[in-house]
Design a protein around this motif. Structure first.
Motif, short mmCIF file in Angstrom:
data_model
loop_
_atom_site.label_atom_id
_atom_site.label_comp_id
_atom_site.label_asym_id
_atom_site.label_seq_id
_atom_site.Cartn_x
_atom_site.Cartn_y
_atom_site.Cartn_z
N SER A 1 0.84 -1.19 0.00
CA SER A 1 0.00 0.00 0.00
C SER A 1 0.88 1.25 0.00
O SER A 1 1.99 1.22 0.51
CB SER A 1 -0.89 0.02 1.25
N GLU A 2 0.36 2.32 -0.55
CA GLU A 2 1.04 3.61 -0.46
C GLU A 2 0.74 4.29 0.88
O GLU A 2 1.32 5.32 1.19
CB GLU A 2 0.61 4.53 -1.61
N HIS A 3 -0.17 3.71 1.65
CA HIS A 3 -0.60 4.30 2.92
C HIS A 3 -0.23 3.38 4.07
O HIS A 3 -0.48 2.17 4.02
CB HIS A 3 -2.12 4.53 2.91
N LEU A 4 0.33 3.95 5.12
CA LEU A 4 0.76 3.17 6.27
C LEU A 4 -0.38 2.42 6.93
O LEU A 4 -0.21 1.35 7.49
CB LEU A 4 1.47 4.08 7.29
N ASP A 5 -1.59 2.95 6.84
CA ASP A 5 -2.74 2.27 7.45
C ASP A 5 -3.37 1.23 6.52
O ASP A 5 -4.37 0.60 6.89
CB ASP A 5 -3.80 3.29 7.89
N PHE A 6 -2.81 1.03 5.34
CA PHE A 6 -3.28 0.06 4.36
C PHE A 6 -4.76 0.26 4.00
O PHE A 6 -5.47 -0.67 3.70
CB PHE A 6 -3.02 -1.38 4.84
N SER A 7 -5.18 1.53 4.01
CA SER A 7 -6.58 1.84 3.69
C SER A 7 -6.88 1.63 2.21
O SER A 7 -8.02 1.39 1.84
CB SER A 7 -6.90 3.28 4.10
N PHE A 8 -5.88 1.75 1.36
CA PHE A 8 -6.04 1.47 -0.06
C PHE A 8 -4.89 0.58 -0.48
O PHE A 8 -3.73 0.93 -0.28
CB PHE A 8 -6.04 2.77 -0.88
N LEU A 9 -5.19 -0.59 -1.02
CA LEU A 9 -4.15 -1.55 -1.36
C LEU A 9 -3.70 -1.40 -2.81
O LEU A 9 -4.52 -1.35 -3.73
CB LEU A 9 -4.64 -2.98 -1.13
N ALA A 10 -2.39 -1.34 -3.00
CA ALA A 10 -1.81 -1.35 -4.34
C ALA A 10 -1.65 -2.78 -4.84
O ALA A 10 -1.59 -3.02 -6.04
CB ALA A 10 -0.45 -0.65 -4.33
N TYR A 11 -1.61 -3.74 -3.88
CA TYR A 11 -1.48 -5.16 -4.22
C TYR A 11 -1.96 -5.99 -3.04
O TYR A 11 -1.67 -5.68 -1.89
CB TYR A 11 -0.02 -5.52 -4.54
N ASP A 12 -2.69 -7.04 -3.33
CA ASP A 12 -3.12 -8.00 -2.31
C ASP A 12 -3.04 -9.39 -2.95
O ASP A 12 -3.76 -9.69 -3.90
CB ASP A 12 -4.55 -7.71 -1.85
N SER A 13 -2.18 -10.23 -2.40
CA SER A 13 -2.02 -11.57 -2.96
C SER A 13 -3.18 -12.48 -2.62
O SER A 13 -3.32 -13.55 -3.21
CB SER A 13 -0.73 -12.20 -2.44
N LEU A 14 -4.00 -12.08 -1.65
CA LEU A 14 -4.98 -12.95 -1.03
C LEU A 14 -4.23 -14.14 -0.43
O LEU A 14 -3.02 -14.09 -0.29
CB LEU A 14 -6.07 -13.36 -2.02
N LYS A 15 -4.90 -15.18 -0.05
CA LYS A 15 -4.23 -16.31 0.60
C LYS A 15 -3.57 -17.19 -0.47
O LYS A 15 -4.23 -17.71 -1.36
CB LYS A 15 -5.23 -17.13 1.42
N VAL A 16 -2.26 -17.32 -0.36
CA VAL A 16 -1.47 -18.12 -1.31
C VAL A 16 -0.94 -19.34 -0.56
O VAL A 16 -0.24 -19.20 0.44
CB VAL A 16 -0.29 -17.31 -1.88
N PHE A 17 -1.27 -20.53 -1.03
CA PHE A 17 -0.80 -21.76 -0.40
C PHE A 17 0.60 -22.07 -0.91
O PHE A 17 0.78 -22.63 -1.98
CB PHE A 17 -1.78 -22.90 -0.68
N GLN A 18 1.58 -21.66 -0.12
CA GLN A 18 2.99 -21.80 -0.51
C GLN A 18 3.85 -21.82 0.75
O GLN A 18 3.63 -21.03 1.66
CB GLN A 18 3.38 -20.62 -1.41
N GLU A 19 4.82 -22.71 0.78
CA GLU A 19 5.71 -22.83 1.94
C GLU A 19 6.85 -21.82 1.91
O GLU A 19 7.41 -21.49 2.95
CB GLU A 19 6.28 -24.25 2.03
N GLU A 20 7.24 -21.33 0.74
CA GLU A 20 8.39 -20.44 0.63
C GLU A 20 8.10 -19.08 1.26
O GLU A 20 7.05 -18.49 1.02
CB GLU A 20 8.79 -20.25 -0.84
#
Length: 191
Positions: free
Chosen positions: A45-64
Motif C-alpha cells: 500500500s502507499e498508505h501506512l494504514d493500508f486503507s487502499f491496497l496497491a497489491y493483495d495476494s490474497l491467501k497463497v498456499f505456498q511454503e516459501e
C-alpha cells in the motif's frame, strides 16, 4: 504464537531505488517447534494504514517465505510502498499482520537522460577543479514526500540547507562514465 519477525525487500531492510519486480522475504517466529509456513498473504500500500491496497495476494498456499514476487504489481516511479504479511502454519494457526516495512521505487525510466550542470565551457572538461553549485527555492506547501536523485561524472557531496544528505564518501562510485552512471536516491523530506 505465530508471527513475522522481519520483512526484507530485495534482501534489504527498507531499501530505496527498488526496480519494477521487487522480491520479498520474511522470517517466521513461533513458540512451537517444527513449524513451517503453509500459506501467506502479502499486501502493499502507499498508505501506512493500508486503507487502499496497491497489491493483495490474497491467501497463497505456498511454503516459501523467500524469493516471493507480487505478480501483476505495477509500481509507480519514486513512490514509497508499505509492505505487510500474514502467514498460516502447519498447525492451522494464523498470524496477525506483521509490522509494516517499506521500500521506495527507483525512477523506473530506463531512458532517463539530462544535461549535466557544469561551470566549464565546451572542451574545457579536463580543466575542472571542482565547483560549488547552489540553488535556492521556497516551498510554499507542506511537504508530503521528497527524494533527491543525484549523480556526477566524478565524485560529489550533496547538501541541503547546509546539512550533508547521507553518510556516503566518494559518491556515487566509479564507473566508465561514458557507458554508465550510478545514481543515488535519498529521502530528504526531513531536511
Amino acid at each position: 504464537m505465530l508471527g513475522i519477525k522481519k520483512i526484507s525487500i530485495n534482501y534489504q531492510d527498507r531499501p530505496t531505488g527498488v526496480g519494477c519486480s521487487p522480491q520479498f522475504g520474511w522470517i517466521l517466529t513461533s513458540n512451537k517447534s517444527n513449524v513451517f509456513q503453509t500459506a501467506f498473504q502479502l499486501q502493499l500500500s502507499e498508505h501506512l494504514d493500508f486503507s487502499f491496497l496497491a497489491y493483495d495476494s490474497l491467501k497463497v498456499f505456498q511454503e516459501e517465505s523467500a524469493h516471493v514476487f507480487a505478480p501483476g504489481f505495477s509500481p509507480k516511479p519514486l513512490t514509497r510502498y508499505f509492505v505487510r504479511v500474514k502467514v498460516w502454519d502447519n498447525y492451522g494457526e494464523e498470524s496477525s499482520y506483521s509490522q509494516p516495512s517499506s521500500f521506495v521505487t527507483s525512477n523506473l525510466n530506463k531512458n532517463w537522460s539530462a544535461h549535466f550542470i557544469t561551470a566549464q565551457g565546451i572542451g574545457e572538461e579536463n580543466l575542472s577543479k571542482g565547483y560549488y553549485l547552489r540553488k535556492e527555492f521556497i516551498i510554499k506547501k507542506p511537504v508530503k514526500a521528497a527524494w533527491a536523485l543525484t549523480t556526477a561524472q566524478g565524485l560529489y557531496e550533496f547538501y541541503i540547507n547546509g546539512q550533508k544528505a547521507g553518510n556516503d564518501q566518494f559518491a556515487p562510485g566509479w564507473t566508465s562514465y561514458k557507458k554508465r552512471l550510478l545514481y543515488e536516491i535519498r529521502d530528504i523530506k526531513h531536511m
